[in-house]
Design a protein around this motif. Sequence first.
Motif, PDB file in Angstrom:
ATOM      1  N   ALA A   1       0.838  -1.198   0.000  1.00 42.36           N
ATOM      2  CA  ALA A   1       0.000   0.000   0.000  1.00 42.36           C
ATOM      3  C   ALA A   1       0.874   1.249   0.000  1.00 42.36           C
ATOM      4  O   ALA A   1       1.912   1.297   0.671  1.00 42.36           O
ATOM      5  CB  ALA A   1      -0.916   0.008   1.215  1.00 42.36           C
TER       6      ALA A   1
ATOM      7  N   PHE B   1      -3.410   3.810  -2.759  1.00 41.75           N
ATOM      8  CA  PHE B   1      -3.341   2.609  -3.602  1.00 41.75           C
ATOM      9  C   PHE B   1      -2.936   1.405  -2.764  1.00 41.75           C
ATOM     10  O   PHE B   1      -2.079   1.493  -1.891  1.00 41.75           O
ATOM     11  CB  PHE B   1      -2.317   2.825  -4.722  1.00 41.75           C
ATOM     12  CG  PHE B   1      -2.033   1.594  -5.524  1.00 41.75           C
ATOM     13  CD1 PHE B   1      -2.866   1.227  -6.580  1.00 41.75           C
ATOM     14  CD2 PHE B   1      -0.940   0.784  -5.228  1.00 41.75           C
ATOM     15  CE1 PHE B   1      -2.615   0.076  -7.313  1.00 41.75           C
ATOM     16  CE2 PHE B   1      -0.679  -0.362  -5.956  1.00 41.75           C
ATOM     17  CZ  PHE B   1      -1.523  -0.719  -6.997  1.00 41.75           C
ATOM     18  N   ALA B   2      -3.574   0.270  -3.057  1.00 38.03           N
ATOM     19  CA  ALA B   2      -3.182  -0.985  -2.408  1.00 38.03           C
ATOM     20  C   ALA B   2      -3.385  -2.128  -3.393  1.00 38.03           C
ATOM     21  O   ALA B   2      -4.334  -2.111  -4.195  1.00 38.03           O
ATOM     22  CB  ALA B   2      -4.015  -1.220  -1.153  1.00 38.03           C
TER      23      ALA B   2
ATOM     24  N   ARG C   1       4.130   0.473   2.201  1.00 31.98           N
ATOM     25  CA  ARG C   1       3.840  -0.371   3.379  1.00 31.98           C
ATOM     26  C   ARG C   1       3.472  -1.772   2.907  1.00 31.98           C
ATOM     27  O   ARG C   1       2.651  -1.935   1.996  1.00 31.98           O
ATOM     28  CB  ARG C   1       2.689   0.210   4.199  1.00 31.98           C
ATOM     29  CG  ARG C   1       3.006   1.569   4.796  1.00 31.98           C
ATOM     30  CD  ARG C   1       1.983   1.967   5.840  1.00 31.98           C
ATOM     31  NE  ARG C   1       0.629   2.031   5.299  1.00 31.98           N
ATOM     32  CZ  ARG C   1      -0.436   2.327   6.047  1.00 31.98           C
ATOM     33  NH1 ARG C   1      -0.303   2.571   7.335  1.00 31.98           N
ATOM     34  NH2 ARG C   1      -1.650   2.377   5.509  1.00 31.98           N
TER      35      ARG C   1
END
Lengths: 294, 126
Positions: free
Chosen positions: B68, B72-73, B93
């Motif tokens: 992420a 956005f992920a 992340r």
Amino acid sequence: MKKIAQKTLLSLIVLSSVESVFALDSGSQNLTTVVGATDYFKVTCSGETDHLNFKLLENAVAETSVVAVSPITTIPAMTVIDTPPELKPLSDLKTVPQFLNVTLTIAKLSSTVSKIAASSNKDLSLKGGNGSYSLKIDTIGTDSTLKNPQTYSVQYQCLNSVGKVTTGSSTVSGSLTTGKTKTYTIKCSKSKTTGDTSSLKLKITNKTAITKSISAASVIETPPSGNLTAQIIKGQNALNTTGELLVMQGGNGDYSIMVNSPINTARNYRFQYSCLNTSGIETKTSSLQTIQDQ
Amino acid sequence: MKRFIFLMLAGLSFNSFAHDYSGVLPAEASATDFLAVSCDADGDMIPDKMYFKISSSDAMPLISAQVAKGNFATTITPSRGGVEIYQGQGQYRITVDKNGVGIVSYSIEYHCESGGNHTETTITRY
């Protein structure tokens, strides 16, 4: 016809109250088969939040069946079912017993009204003349698993023997957690124009939203399938779940939630969440913010 | 001797480009490794993407990673192979988790790039 109209009205009232609860503490989405599909949300907890409770419900009861969540408190034990059951009418949903009891006392006289259910009201009066009346509100008999406070208002009037207002007419309102008691003192005295007080009359309204739960018969317990996973991130901590209740102890602030499928399958799912303090009472929980919907 | 030194240097150089990390998730289903990869500018080269790949020798439970950054992920599974995530400079992340109970070991490969050139890449394990 009148009866049908009344039932319809009642259903609408119940439906609207349940829906408002639903919007506060849960969400539902569909995860597509886009490669890497990830739904991404944010929930903000404030007040004196200790932790966020989160539960992923894969393909649980269809949204239109109005599944119910307690507006506050710990997330009730829900179960994951792989295929949606038939839609249940509202009448099949079990009402959670949550109510208030009110006792009015003066000297050796007392009068009680019990089981004032959520979203209902009852009247209570006591002929005790002038003086200080004690008004006690409790929750005895309410389902002890429901920790959400009940909100109420009490309109009161000191009346003379012919029903004219003497003194001390007003409204008090407040909230009461299950297991707690609140006591008020209401003082009725002689009025220069209408004379001595004969009785104290109350109208108690339980303003708590009606909550409904799925009846036991409509729920089938199955373990999580592993087709969906969800993660919560807060600060430098992250947790994962396939359906078990997650408790993320992260205090106030933004909690990131991601829902995805390790086998890249399309799924309907729901989730429930609640910001809670150390006593398990809901703190301020923001509405869900969708950052990415895939 | 010169040849040996050359090979050694070649090895070091290779290691500095290929960033790898290995981990083991314990048995409980909620087990999650939380990592962050920082993609920083390398001189004039501003990273435009992060390359990420996860693999595991354990078939079950299924392992996956979520990467992420900003709004956005994406979810990356071993079957997806290497994925280029164009989210520019900054911190990505990463959560690594699985879909059930059981110990799973995994390895990830990651690096930040700018137009095909590797840039500063730093990983942090929380």
